[in-house]
Design an enzyme around this catalytic site. Structure first.
Site, PDB file in Angstrom:
ATOM      1  N   HIS A 245      29.706  12.827  87.006  1.00  0.00           N
ATOM      2  CA  HIS A 245      29.362  14.192  86.619  1.00  0.00           C
ATOM      3  C   HIS A 245      28.277  14.150  85.550  1.00  0.00           C
ATOM      4  CE1 HIS A 245      29.777  18.358  85.347  1.00  0.00           C
ATOM      5  NE2 HIS A 245      30.336  18.549  86.525  1.00  0.00           N
ATOM      6  N   ASP A 302      35.650  17.674  92.988  1.00  0.00           N
ATOM      7  CA  ASP A 302      35.614  17.615  94.444  1.00  0.00           C
ATOM      8  C   ASP A 302      36.514  16.543  95.042  1.00  0.00           C
ATOM      9  OD1 ASP A 302      33.811  19.708  94.919  1.00  0.00           O
ATOM     10  OD2 ASP A 302      32.176  18.453  94.209  1.00  0.00           O
TER      11      ASP A 302
END
Ligand code: ACO
Length: 355
Positions: A245, A302
């Site tokens: 991320h 996700d």
């Protein structure tokens, strides 16, 4: 109104919407979180009842919209159909170019309410089934599952879908929110800003990663194959979907909640297969990338959401559009903030080097 729509501490793994920690929001209805994001504070009982009633009343789609859905290529990702249909329906909104606070709030409610119906209607049409009209007595999450499956959802699955929408609702100035804000900064209408967000969310480095995680789980097929898969990916210098991320350099708090939910679902279903594959992938990524190479690559939002969809039999073609259903409240909150600024976003080219 509280200033921070969102607060992220990427080193400590903290996420807040309007100064409220995500762990305190997770058991609320999605409608309450949507209200919080858009209005800046949590609703009281009466305010929530009124907001929900307005949302539930705006869930339906007309015959022209169904005609457009039927005209879509039925083999595309639901995101592509959603993008087309949101653009199409803007012409029916009497407030389309009314950028007053009241006009924007009416559009916001219509958009948040109708997006799940569009996704579900496209999905059922693409699968040769009649669309299921929305049920105003059901929550945002339960109603969406009902419209996809055509039967009243299992309570645990409905609870998880509601939480999914909450976890997906907002995440500061991510790529799709930035797109929406840029469009709103030109004083273009809210539909256009939402379409911008949809177009950006679709990419596999952003919301599209969830569908890729599902494909990866299928490809690995069994926990024993996970180590080989991860080692191969690292050797080829390829990204492992659902990890890493730009902001979090530790565990993504949303990923942690999704992990707990996916384990609960696996246990209730008495089938640990997908969860075990995912846990093996995670263990191998942490060992190889975090511990051995010192790279802060942890599961993101996700990863375990992809596991949940395997158990709920939600196909990859729906995964990104489900993300969009949750995220729309966050986009709108940012657009409202941007409209108040009345200032176009126009970075200089050299600023892009920092991206
Ligand atoms: N798997 C393996 N290695 C990774 C991964 C991953 N998923 N993510 C980052 N890395 C490595 C990169 O190879 C790079 O290594 P290097 O320095 O040796 O070249 C290093 O970590 C930095 O990677 P960047 O891509 O520069 O990190 P950035 O912050 O730009 O990207 C991103 C963040 C796009 C999320 C990235 O981690 C990624 O592509 N992940 C996979 C796709 C994904 O899951 N996206 C969803 C993100 S959450 C969301 O948008 C909703």
């Amino acid at each position: 109104m509280s200033k921070n729509i969102c607060f992220i501490d990427g080193l400590e793994g903290i996420l807040k919407y309007r100064d409220v920690d995500i762990n305190e929001l997770i058991d609320l209805p999605y409608d309450a979180v949507s209200y919080l994001l858009i209005r800046g504070e949590l609703p009281g009982k009466q305010e929530l009842a009124e907001y929900s009633a307005r949302l539930h009343a705006e869930r339906g789609i007309n015959r022209e919209v169904m005609d457009i859905i039927r005209m879509c290529n039925l083999n595309i990702d639901a995101m592509e159909a959603l993008r087309t249909v949101v653009s199409f329906i803007s012409q029916f909104d009497p407030d389309l170019n009314d950028n007053s606070q009241e006009g924007n709030m009416r559009k916001a409610i219509r958009l948040i309410a109708v997006v799940p119906t569009i996704v579900a209607a496209y999905y059922r049409t693409a699968n040769g089934k009649e669309p299921v009209p929305p049920d105003p007595s059901l929550s945002h999450g339960a109603n969406f599952l009902y419209m996809i499956k055509g039967i009243k959802p299992d309570p645990l699955e409905a609870e998880i879908m509601e939480k999914d929408f909450i976890l997906s609702a907002e995440h500061e100035l991510n790529a799709s929110t930035f797109s929406s804000r840029v469009t709103a900064s030109t004083l273009s209408d809210l539909y256009s800003a939402v379409v911008s967000g949809l177009c950006t969310l679709k990419g596999p480095l952003h919301g599209g990663a969830r569908a890729e995680v599902m494909t990866m789980l299928e490809e690995i097929a069994s926990p024993e194959n996970a180590e080989m898969y991860v080692l191969e990916k690292i050797k080829k210098r390829e990204k492992i979907m659902g990890f890493g991320h730009r902001v979090y350099k530790t565990y993504d708090p949303r990923g942690t909640i999704f992990k707990q939910l996916s384990r609960r679902l696996a246990e209730v279903k008495g089938d640990m297969r997908w969860y075990s594959i995912a846990e093996e992938i995670e263990n191998n990524v942490i060992r190889e990338l975090v511990e051995k190479r010192g790279k802060p690559i942890y599961p993101n939002i996700d990863f375990y959401s992809g596991v949940i969809y395997k158990y709920m039999e939600i196909p990859p073609q729906l995964a990104t559009s489900i993300f969009a259903i949750g995220r729309i409240s966050g986009w709108i909150a940012h657009c409202f903030d941007q409209y108040e600024k009345k200032r176009i976003i126009r970075p200089r080219i050299f600023m892009l080097d920092e991206c």
